[in-house]
Enzyme design. Structure first.
Site, PDB file in Angstrom:
ATOM      1  N   ARG A  46       0.868  -1.178   0.000  1.00 52.87           N
ATOM      2  CA  ARG A  46       0.000   0.000   0.000  1.00 52.87           C
ATOM      3  C   ARG A  46       0.909   1.232   0.000  1.00 52.87           C
ATOM      4  O   ARG A  46       1.927   1.260   0.705  1.00 52.87           O
ATOM      5  CB  ARG A  46      -0.909   0.044   1.231  1.00 52.87           C
ATOM      6  CG  ARG A  46      -2.089  -0.927   1.181  1.00 52.87           C
ATOM      7  CD  ARG A  46      -3.152  -0.536   0.140  1.00 52.87           C
ATOM      8  NE  ARG A  46      -4.268  -1.465   0.102  1.00 52.87           N
ATOM      9  CZ  ARG A  46      -4.357  -2.533  -0.705  1.00 52.87           C
ATOM     10  NH1 ARG A  46      -3.383  -2.791  -1.554  1.00 52.87           N
ATOM     11  NH2 ARG A  46      -5.427  -3.308  -0.675  1.00 52.87           N
ATOM     12  N   GLU A  73      -2.536   7.419  -4.945  1.00 55.34           N
ATOM     13  CA  GLU A  73      -2.871   6.766  -6.220  1.00 55.34           C
ATOM     14  C   GLU A  73      -4.341   6.870  -6.600  1.00 55.34           C
ATOM     15  O   GLU A  73      -4.701   6.737  -7.773  1.00 55.34           O
ATOM     16  CB  GLU A  73      -2.467   5.286  -6.194  1.00 55.34           C
ATOM     17  CG  GLU A  73      -3.318   4.426  -5.264  1.00 55.34           C
ATOM     18  CD  GLU A  73      -2.925   2.946  -5.303  1.00 55.34           C
ATOM     19  OE1 GLU A  73      -1.725   2.642  -5.219  1.00 55.34           O
ATOM     20  OE2 GLU A  73      -3.832   2.110  -5.410  1.00 55.34           O
ATOM     21  N   ASP A 113       4.424  -0.400  -7.003  1.00 53.73           N
ATOM     22  CA  ASP A 113       3.169  -0.739  -7.673  1.00 53.73           C
ATOM     23  C   ASP A 113       2.023   0.042  -7.040  1.00 53.73           C
ATOM     24  O   ASP A 113       0.890  -0.038  -7.500  1.00 53.73           O
ATOM     25  CB  ASP A 113       2.904  -2.251  -7.567  1.00 53.73           C
ATOM     26  CG  ASP A 113       1.669  -2.669  -8.358  1.00 53.73           C
ATOM     27  OD1 ASP A 113       1.612  -2.332  -9.561  1.00 53.73           O
ATOM     28  OD2 ASP A 113       0.762  -3.290  -7.787  1.00 53.73           O
ATOM     29  N   HIS A 161      -0.650  -0.259  -9.754  1.00 55.66           N
ATOM     30  CA  HIS A 161      -1.400  -1.211  -8.928  1.00 55.66           C
ATOM     31  C   HIS A 161      -1.877  -2.409  -9.764  1.00 55.66           C
ATOM     32  O   HIS A 161      -3.070  -2.722  -9.810  1.00 55.66           O
ATOM     33  CB  HIS A 161      -2.599  -0.509  -8.266  1.00 55.66           C
ATOM     34  CG  HIS A 161      -2.976  -1.157  -6.949  1.00 55.66           C
ATOM     35  ND1 HIS A 161      -3.288  -0.457  -5.822  1.00 55.66           N
ATOM     36  CD2 HIS A 161      -3.075  -2.461  -6.591  1.00 55.66           C
ATOM     37  CE1 HIS A 161      -3.582  -1.279  -4.837  1.00 55.66           C
ATOM     38  NE2 HIS A 161      -3.450  -2.517  -5.284  1.00 55.66           N
TER      39      HIS A 161
HETATM   40  P1  NAD Z   1      -1.427 -11.149   5.106  1.00 53.51           P
HETATM   41  O1  NAD Z   1      -2.431 -10.626   6.092  1.00 53.51           O
HETATM   42  O2  NAD Z   1      -1.452 -12.596   4.734  1.00 53.51           O
HETATM   43  O3  NAD Z   1       0.045 -10.803   5.623  1.00 53.51           O
HETATM   44  C1  NAD Z   1       0.409  -9.577   6.155  1.00 53.51           C
HETATM   45  C2  NAD Z   1       1.531  -9.835   7.138  1.00 53.51           C
HETATM   46  O4  NAD Z   1       2.010  -8.556   7.592  1.00 53.51           O
HETATM   47  C3  NAD Z   1       1.091 -10.616   8.386  1.00 53.51           C
HETATM   48  O5  NAD Z   1       1.941 -11.728   8.575  1.00 53.51           O
HETATM   49  C4  NAD Z   1       1.209  -9.612   9.506  1.00 53.51           C
HETATM   50  O6  NAD Z   1       1.605 -10.203  10.746  1.00 53.51           O
HETATM   51  C5  NAD Z   1       2.313  -8.714   8.955  1.00 53.51           C
HETATM   52  N1  NAD Z   1       2.382  -7.410   9.615  1.00 53.51           N
HETATM   53  C6  NAD Z   1       1.394  -6.705  10.216  1.00 53.51           C
HETATM   54  N2  NAD Z   1       1.901  -5.565  10.733  1.00 53.51           N
HETATM   55  C7  NAD Z   1       3.230  -5.579  10.465  1.00 53.51           C
HETATM   56  C8  NAD Z   1       4.296  -4.683  10.746  1.00 53.51           C
HETATM   57  N3  NAD Z   1       4.088  -3.556  11.455  1.00 53.51           N
HETATM   58  N4  NAD Z   1       5.533  -5.001  10.297  1.00 53.51           N
HETATM   59  C9  NAD Z   1       5.753  -6.137   9.612  1.00 53.51           C
HETATM   60  N5  NAD Z   1       4.790  -7.037   9.319  1.00 53.51           N
HETATM   61  C10 NAD Z   1       3.540  -6.743   9.730  1.00 53.51           C
HETATM   62  O7  NAD Z   1      -1.593 -10.213   3.828  1.00 53.51           O
HETATM   63  P2  NAD Z   1      -1.144 -10.559   2.318  1.00 53.51           P
HETATM   64  O8  NAD Z   1      -2.235 -11.259   1.619  1.00 53.51           O
HETATM   65  O9  NAD Z   1       0.210 -11.139   2.331  1.00 53.51           O
HETATM   66  O10 NAD Z   1      -1.083  -9.067   1.714  1.00 53.51           O
HETATM   67  C11 NAD Z   1      -0.141  -8.118   2.164  1.00 53.51           C
HETATM   68  C12 NAD Z   1      -0.529  -6.757   1.615  1.00 53.51           C
HETATM   69  O11 NAD Z   1      -0.358  -6.759   0.195  1.00 53.51           O
HETATM   70  C13 NAD Z   1      -2.018  -6.407   1.802  1.00 53.51           C
HETATM   71  O12 NAD Z   1      -2.247  -5.807   3.058  1.00 53.51           O
HETATM   72  C14 NAD Z   1      -2.277  -5.446   0.685  1.00 53.51           C
HETATM   73  O13 NAD Z   1      -2.059  -4.124   1.183  1.00 53.51           O
HETATM   74  C15 NAD Z   1      -1.188  -5.758  -0.346  1.00 53.51           C
HETATM   75  N6  NAD Z   1      -1.726  -6.239  -1.632  1.00 53.51           N
HETATM   76  C16 NAD Z   1      -1.372  -5.575  -2.757  1.00 53.51           C
HETATM   77  C17 NAD Z   1      -1.834  -6.013  -3.992  1.00 53.51           C
HETATM   78  C18 NAD Z   1      -1.453  -5.319  -5.272  1.00 53.51           C
HETATM   79  O14 NAD Z   1      -2.056  -5.583  -6.321  1.00 53.51           O
HETATM   80  N7  NAD Z   1      -0.461  -4.452  -5.278  1.00 53.51           N
HETATM   81  C19 NAD Z   1      -2.674  -7.129  -4.051  1.00 53.51           C
HETATM   82  C20 NAD Z   1      -3.000  -7.801  -2.860  1.00 53.51           C
HETATM   83  C21 NAD Z   1      -2.526  -7.345  -1.639  1.00 53.51           C
END
Ligand code: NAD
Length: 339
Positions: free
Chosen positions: A234, A263, A258, A295
């Site tokens: 994000r 955005e 990305d 994105h």
């Molecule tokens: P997820 O919930 O499976 O994993 C997120 C991880 O981050 C968890 O293990 C959590 O413990 C950890 N976390 C929380 N706070 C933290 C911190 N302060 N420091 C370090 N780690 C921390 O989520 P995911 O499915 O792996 O997705 C991750 C992120 O990717 C989503 O939140 C979303 O913002 C982003 N995303 C982007 C796209 C894209 O198209 N660019 C698509 C899907 C998701």
């Protein structure tokens, strides 16, 4: 169920229509993103379906509630654009698609790394102009480099596995370490050490009040000179102004994005005939070592199929009064309330 589906493009409609053959919801598509101004379009529907840049803040939620909306179906995993606490107080149920293609996003992060390192975007343009000089295209071997991964959930853990396959040493920081990562030889460490040690840092944590501007001046000061920074999570995880300062000084050697904190006004639209008003984004585009995609990390066939199936299945669960496993949990709502 009668559902108003906001912020849709042709590809969303294609995959939702395809999946809806199994579910038979009444889907009405709107191009516009949902926000308080657009909310009146939800009149006469039971649910709204939204994506990452719709703004479901308090005023929007109150308007939706007045119109009788009781369900918000997110076509994404993140829910930072919904005021969960207000939604709960209005008895609006929020459901999401927690996992649609962690591989797609992780692979896009790797694509940014490879393209930045080997300057594929510059080489592509040069060759098209019959310029076969190699000056300015020098890369480095990924093998043995130290990769810092912030957040090792679904996407981060896949990313760790891929980077281990390149022969990299992977360091990770996550308040809730992932057991799966141990199998790939990932070493967990604290954030400061990760920032200090890593040649490449990739962000895979969610945007929360704690992670807002996680990469700020202080974090950047810990990093190695010439570090590569990748953000597919994000935009607001990064303080863009601080990053620009560090690109100018040469501290950041490569930046792959990305996502971008502002955005919402740009991405997913063709604004090529308009004047770019965002001076910060415009400055980012001037650096030869910055690669930005709009994105699109999630944008694979597998992901669109999974998003459509899960979104419609979530709506069916709620319509039939069944337990919906993808309801944004009470625990997350409690966390939102405390903030
Ligand atoms: P997820 O919930 O499976 O994993 C997120 C991880 O981050 C968890 O293990 C959590 O413990 C950890 N976390 C929380 N706070 C933290 C911190 N302060 N420091 C370090 N780690 C921390 O989520 P995911 O499915 O792996 O997705 C991750 C992120 O990717 C989503 O939140 C979303 O913002 C982003 N995303 C982007 C796209 C894209 O198209 N660019 C698509 C899907 C998701």
């Amino acid at each position: 169920m009668k559902v108003a589906v906001f912020g849709t493009k042709s590809y969303d409609r294609k995959y939702l229509d395809q999946a809806n053959n199994e579910f038979n919801h009444e889907l009405t598509y709107f191009d516009a993103h949902l926000n308080v101004t657009i909310a009146p379009l939800a009149k006469g529907f039971e649910a709204v379906c939204v994506f990452v840049n719709d703004e479901i803040d308090e005023s929007c939620l109150r308007k939706l509630s007045d119109l009788g909306i009781t369900i918000i179906a997110l076509r994404c995993a993140g829910f930072n654009n919904v005021d969960l606490s207000v939604a709960a107080s209005l008895n609006i149920t929020v459901v999401r698609v927690p996992e649609y293609s962690p591989h797609g996003v992780a692979e896009h992060a790797v694509a940014l790394i490879l393209a930045l390192n080997r300057k594929i975007y510059r080489a592509y343009n040069r060759v098209r102009e019959n310029n076969f000089l190699l000056e300015g295209l020098l890369g480095f071997n990924l093998n043995t480099k130290i990769i810092g991964v912030i957040g090792t959930g679904k996407i981060g853990s896949v990313f760790c596995k891929i980077m281990s396959g390149f022969g990299c040493m992977v360091l990770a920081y996550d308040p809730c370490p992932n057991e799966r990562c141990a199998a790939y030889g990932i070493k967990y460490t604290d954030l400061e050490n990760l920032l200090k040690q890593s040649d490449i840092i990739s962000l895979h944590c969610p945007l929360t009040p704690e992670t807002y501007h996680l990469i700020d001046d202080k974090a950047l000061a810990y990093m190695k000179t010439n570090v590569m920074l990748i953000n597919t999570s994000r935009g607001a995880l990064i303080d863009t102004v601080a990053v620009i300062k560090n690109l100018k000084s040469g501290k950041i050697g490569y930046l792959g994005l990305d996502v971008y904190e502002e955005e919402g006004d740009l991405f997913f639209e063709d604004v090529s005939d308009k004047i770019l008003e965002d001076d910060i984004f415009a400055r980012l585009l001037t650096f030869p070592n910055v690669l930005i995609t709009g994105h699109q990390a999630f944008f694979t066939i597998t992901a669109l199929e999974n998003i459509a199936m899960t979104t419609l299945s979530n709506l069916t669960d709620l319509e039939q009064g069944k337990h919906c496993p993808n309801k944004v949990s009470d625990q997350l709502i409690q966390v939102a309330r405390k903030k």
